[in-house]
Enzyme design. Structure first.
Site, PDB file in Angstrom:
ATOM      1  N   LYS A  11       0.826  -1.215   0.000  1.00 52.37           N
ATOM      2  CA  LYS A  11       0.000   0.000   0.000  1.00 52.37           C
ATOM      3  C   LYS A  11       0.860   1.265   0.000  1.00 52.37           C
ATOM      4  CE  LYS A  11      -4.252  -1.995   1.682  1.00 52.37           C
ATOM      5  NZ  LYS A  11      -3.823  -3.413   1.681  1.00 52.37           N
TER       6      LYS A  11
HETATM    7  C1  LIG Z   1      -4.380  -4.466   0.878  1.00 53.37           C
HETATM    8  C2  LIG Z   1      -3.591  -5.719   0.730  1.00 53.37           C
HETATM    9  C3  LIG Z   1      -3.948  -6.710  -0.214  1.00 53.37           C
HETATM   10  C4  LIG Z   1      -5.179  -6.603  -1.102  1.00 53.37           C
HETATM   11  O1  LIG Z   1      -5.056  -5.630  -2.098  1.00 53.37           O
HETATM   12  P1  LIG Z   1      -6.384  -5.083  -2.855  1.00 53.37           P
HETATM   13  O2  LIG Z   1      -5.910  -3.986  -3.715  1.00 53.37           O
HETATM   14  O3  LIG Z   1      -7.303  -4.613  -1.764  1.00 53.37           O
HETATM   15  O4  LIG Z   1      -6.959  -6.220  -3.619  1.00 53.37           O
HETATM   16  C5  LIG Z   1      -3.136  -7.838  -0.306  1.00 53.37           C
HETATM   17  N1  LIG Z   1      -2.062  -8.005   0.502  1.00 53.37           N
HETATM   18  C6  LIG Z   1      -1.690  -7.069   1.410  1.00 53.37           C
HETATM   19  C7  LIG Z   1      -0.507  -7.338   2.282  1.00 53.37           C
HETATM   20  C8  LIG Z   1      -2.435  -5.900   1.553  1.00 53.37           C
HETATM   21  O5  LIG Z   1      -2.069  -4.982   2.481  1.00 53.37           O
END
Ligand SMILES: *Cc1c(COP(=O)(O)O)cnc(C)c1O
Length: 488
Positions: A111
């Site tokens: 993120k």
């Molecule tokens: C947020 C997140 C995801 C999922 O990603 P999306 O864009 O919501 O599908 C997968 N793995 C981790 C570690 C995350 O923080």
């Protein structure tokens, strides 16, 4: 020039900076580029650059009203000195596949790639649209989003951020990442309740006090903002460029991407990369035991009325994947999208047509893996390749094994978190001894792999605790009003 429309009403049409400022469209839909044809380009003109160059090229296509010069500045501000890897998103060959490491940012989860960018895009959008209010970001988090958002917005002028997390409902590592967050404009607060309570509370505040005090507007750092989605398109190009440079593929070869999926944001970015012209083969949507998307991609039936499971890949624990609405618009059109979203809200389910499903299946493949299968993948890959994956990446790895086809296109597994961030579950998977303290667990992971603990994680056990508030759910409103009147 690209305009953004709502998935529920194409008459709602705004510029990209307006879409970023608004977050969600006023009718509850999501902003998307009006025509996919407008984003088409020659991918060669993108992949011959370094990561920041690729970011400039991609952002220029999606955010035309910012202008080239401003975009260059914003990209520099977003990525300079924030990531520990020079490639930003390095690609590593593991066995017969490749892992795209998206977790070298300040909070060790993918993120960071988008939340390093969004605050800069947002503050620029504020000026471009003559918007004078201070923007207060409100977020409810079950872990990863909170720390990445606090870090991204820390000391960004014109903004402040309040993160609510469930007291006792996040890991020790995740909690320490939040409560030690620096920045004079940041605030993390525990609520006595679970994640759903926190999220319901935050949604109510957006309705009840969009302007908690005069001169302050609430906004969200949620992944439905197009300013979070577009920065993620860049690393699909980066992966392709690295595969070419290392001679793993020839120019024009198609590549499969396996994406650990929650809210469908990461994988939707892959769809945009495909529509821009990048040679993408299959997009494999990897889910954990919460397999609502696996069923949907198999049958065309989306059904949220099912048991919610807590797993060892908590960032993928989800029943409603909001960003799927964007794909629905492009495949099913406005009228059907409106109907399906209405069905979902009223009955908890919807069914797309055979033709629509066939079109989605021409690109997307769904697969799911249990905690046990994920743990086995962590163990097997470590034993065979001495490569350690986190619990989200390992779900994707397990799904890759399940969906390998005879043609065997080269594949890239997106790695969304550092194994050190989920050290307890990773050690358990390896059959190693675990401790009650995450500091000891991280050190143990380090002993086993020999790889350094990321700086941002190693430091959290010594840093000052800046945020100590714990409040009842019914005090959230007053809390936000107090914080906004004091400018935090
Ligand atoms: C947020 C997140 C995801 C999922 O990603 P999306 O864009 O919501 O599908 C997968 N793995 C981790 C570690 C995350 O923080």
């Amino acid at each position: 020039m690209i305009n953004y429309i709502s998935t529920r009403n194409s008459d709602i049409k705004v510029t990209s900076s307006r879409a970023i400022l608004n977050g969600q469209a006023p009718d509850g839909g999501l902003y998307i580029p009006e025509n996919l044809g407008d984003i088409q380009t020659d991918y060669h003109s993108i992949i011959d650059k370094d990561f920041r160059g690729m970011a400039r090229a991609v952002w220029n296509i999606f955010f035309p009203d910012y202008g080239d010069e401003l975009i260059s500045q914003l990209v520099e501000r977003s990525y300079k000195d924030k990531f520990s890897a020079p490639e930003i998103t390095p690609l590593v060959k593991v066995g017969s596949s490749h892992v795209l490491e998206l977790y070298h940012g300040p909070t060790s989860a993918f993120k960071d790639v988008a939340l390093s960018a969004l605050p800069n895009l947002l503050t620029a959008a504020r000026e471009m649209n003559d918007f004078h209010d201070q923007i207060m970001i409100l977020t409810a988090t079950s872990g990863d989003t909170g720390s990445a958002a606090l870090c991204g917005f820390s000391d960004v002028p014109g903004t402040s951020i309040v993160v609510f997390y469930p007291d006792g409902g996040v890991s020790e590592t995740q909690k320490l990442q939040m409560v030690t967050a620096p920045g004079s404009n940041t605030c993390a607060c525990a609520i006595r309740g679970n994640f759903d309570d926190a999220q319901t509370g935050v949604k109510a505040l957006f309705r009840e006090i969009p302007h908690p005090v005069e001169g302050v507007s609430l906004s969200s750092a949620n992944s439905i903002n197009i300013g979070r989605l577009v920065p993620q398109v860049v690393y699909y190009f980066s992966a392709y460029s690295q595969l070419l440079a290392s001679g793993e593929i020839k120019d024009g070869d198609k590549v499969d991407f396996i994406v650990p999926t929650g809210n469908f944001g990461d994988i939707m970015a892959g769809y945009f990369a495909l529509k821009m012209g990048l040679p993408v083969g299959r997009l494999i949507c990897a889910s954990n035991k919460n397999d609502v998307l696996t069923e949907f991609l198999e049958t065309g039936h989306y059904d949220r009325k099912r048991t919610f499971f807590k797993t060892t890949s908590p960032s993928m624990d989800i029943l409603v994947s909001s960003n799927l609405e964007r794909l629905l618009y492009y495949v099913c059109g406005e009228e059907h999208t409106v109907k399906y979203m209405k069905d979902l809200a009223e009955t908890g389910e919807y069914q797309i047509t055979e033709d629509e499903l066939a079109e989605i299946k021409s690109v997307f493949v769904g697969a799911c893996a249990s905690d046990e299968e994920g743990a086995a993948a962590i163990r097997d890959v470590f034993e065979a390749e001495h490569y350690l994956m986190d619990t989200h990446t390992s779900i994707a790895w397990a799904c890759l094994s399940k969906t390998k086809d005879a043609a065997n296109a080269p594949s890239v597994v997106l790695s969304t978190a550092s194994p050190y961030k989920f050290s307890r579950a990773v050690l358990t998977a390896l059959g190693a001894e675990i401790s009650d303290s995450d500091e000891a667990n991280m050190k143990k992971c380090h002993e086993i792999t020999g790889a350094a603990i990321p700086e941002g994680l190693a430091g959290i056990f010594e840093r000052t605790i800046n945020h100590k508030d714990v409040i009842a759910i019914d005090k959230m409103k007053q809390y936000v009003i107090d914080k906004s009147s004091k400018n935090l």
